[in-house]
Design an enzyme around this catalytic site. Sequence first.
Site, short mmCIF file in Angstrom:
data_model
loop_
_atom_site.label_atom_id
_atom_site.label_comp_id
_atom_site.label_asym_id
_atom_site.label_seq_id
_atom_site.Cartn_x
_atom_site.Cartn_y
_atom_site.Cartn_z
N CYS A 183 0.93 -1.63 -0.23
CA CYS A 183 0.01 0.23 -0.13
C CYS A 183 0.63 1.38 0.35
O CYS A 183 1.21 1.94 1.20
CB CYS A 183 -1.26 0.16 1.20
N GLN A 225 -13.14 -8.86 -10.14
CA GLN A 225 -12.52 -7.98 -9.57
C GLN A 225 -12.85 -8.32 -7.86
O GLN A 225 -13.76 -9.22 -7.30
CB GLN A 225 -13.35 -6.71 -9.43
N PHE A 281 -14.51 -8.49 -24.26
CA PHE A 281 -13.71 -8.81 -23.22
C PHE A 281 -14.46 -9.03 -22.18
O PHE A 281 -14.52 -9.04 -21.37
CB PHE A 281 -13.10 -7.74 -23.28
N CYS A 296 -8.70 -0.47 -16.99
CA CYS A 296 -8.34 -0.19 -15.70
C CYS A 296 -6.50 0.29 -15.71
O CYS A 296 -5.56 0.46 -14.87
CB CYS A 296 -8.12 -1.60 -15.20
#
Length: 392
Positions: free
Chosen positions: A15, A218, A247, A348
């Site tokens: 992170c 996801q 897709f 993305c």
Amino acid sequence: MIDCRYYQQNECRSCQWLEIPYSQQLTEKQYHLKQQLISINCDEAQWLAPFQSNEQGFRNKAKMVVSGSVERPILGILKNPNDPQNAIDLCDCPLYPTHFSAIFSILKDFIGRAGLVPYNIAKQKGELKYILLTESIATEKLMLRFVLRTENKLPLIRRELPKLLEKLPHLEVISINLQPQHAAILEGEQEIFLTEQQFLPENFNGIPLFIRPQGFFQTNPKVAAGLYASAQQWVAEFPIYNLWDLFCGVGGFGLHCAKALQEKWGKPIKLTGIEISSSAILAASHSAKILGLEHVNFQSLDAASVIENKNENKPDLVIVNPPRRGIGKELSEFLNQIQPHFILYSSCNAMTMGKDLQHLTCYKPLKIQLFDMFPQTSHYEVLVLLERKKIN
């Protein structure tokens, strides 16, 4: 800032943005998105506020490297793959739901009972490489996958499975994935199911979806549901009766949009979904059947194959949700040629999307929204609705 001892002790820095206040993270991501679209005329586009995520506990999936010993397994990461002594146990990672920690504790006990020796990359010995855990938010059921080097421990796993199911009755799908290579590869091609059920049921916005072991899904359910909801709200405004979902994966976008359009306009909607993975197509077709959508055709093909098929009825809407590389110049030019009224682009990678939008010269953005699928990092997803330009 999230209270994360792994970050504070410099044990895990996945992170990268943990020290940045969340509101500032969103501001910086929105700025980055606009920079990628700086060469696109967005003057008429409506910029919606970023869709926010929970800051912690938002992940529905844990991917744990297994190291340590069979008596004291470590589930987490290896800072140096060739040095198992540097293993970090991440069972209390704040990105996971808090109840995952108790599940990991039970799995550690199972590893010992089944004699699943953690794989040692440096010595190229051992059996258990990864544990992959996924939770359905709709049902609270679990999918558990053991990534093993060989089938040698399969009899012991089967022997101990009833005890594991007693302790974790929410386990819906359990499988063994075989990855025999001595390399840092997550999974192999062969999947051995230990349960009758092979898909994990999920549900976003009343749309049934199915998570499959080797497929993409996801990892932030709240934001994923918001992404699909925005898509269906945007397209339902227009009289669209024929749509392509390229897709398409397990059909999330196409099914959401087809259902909303059918309810809004009261006419049958023709949906064609294209996805290279045959198991994803099976899952998407099953969802369509549950929804009662009759004019649906999901096909296991490469998305580029639509370029070669000149006889298809031209769609009113094309949905594209490509991998990070984008749709590319060839597919962009094909869409310019067939000229659907609308294109819904989910990305993305805003950088490659920006390049694709430059190639889509016949289209202009109508709506743009950022979805913070990956808080505490620089990554995000974006949804753009494009309309065919009117010829003066």
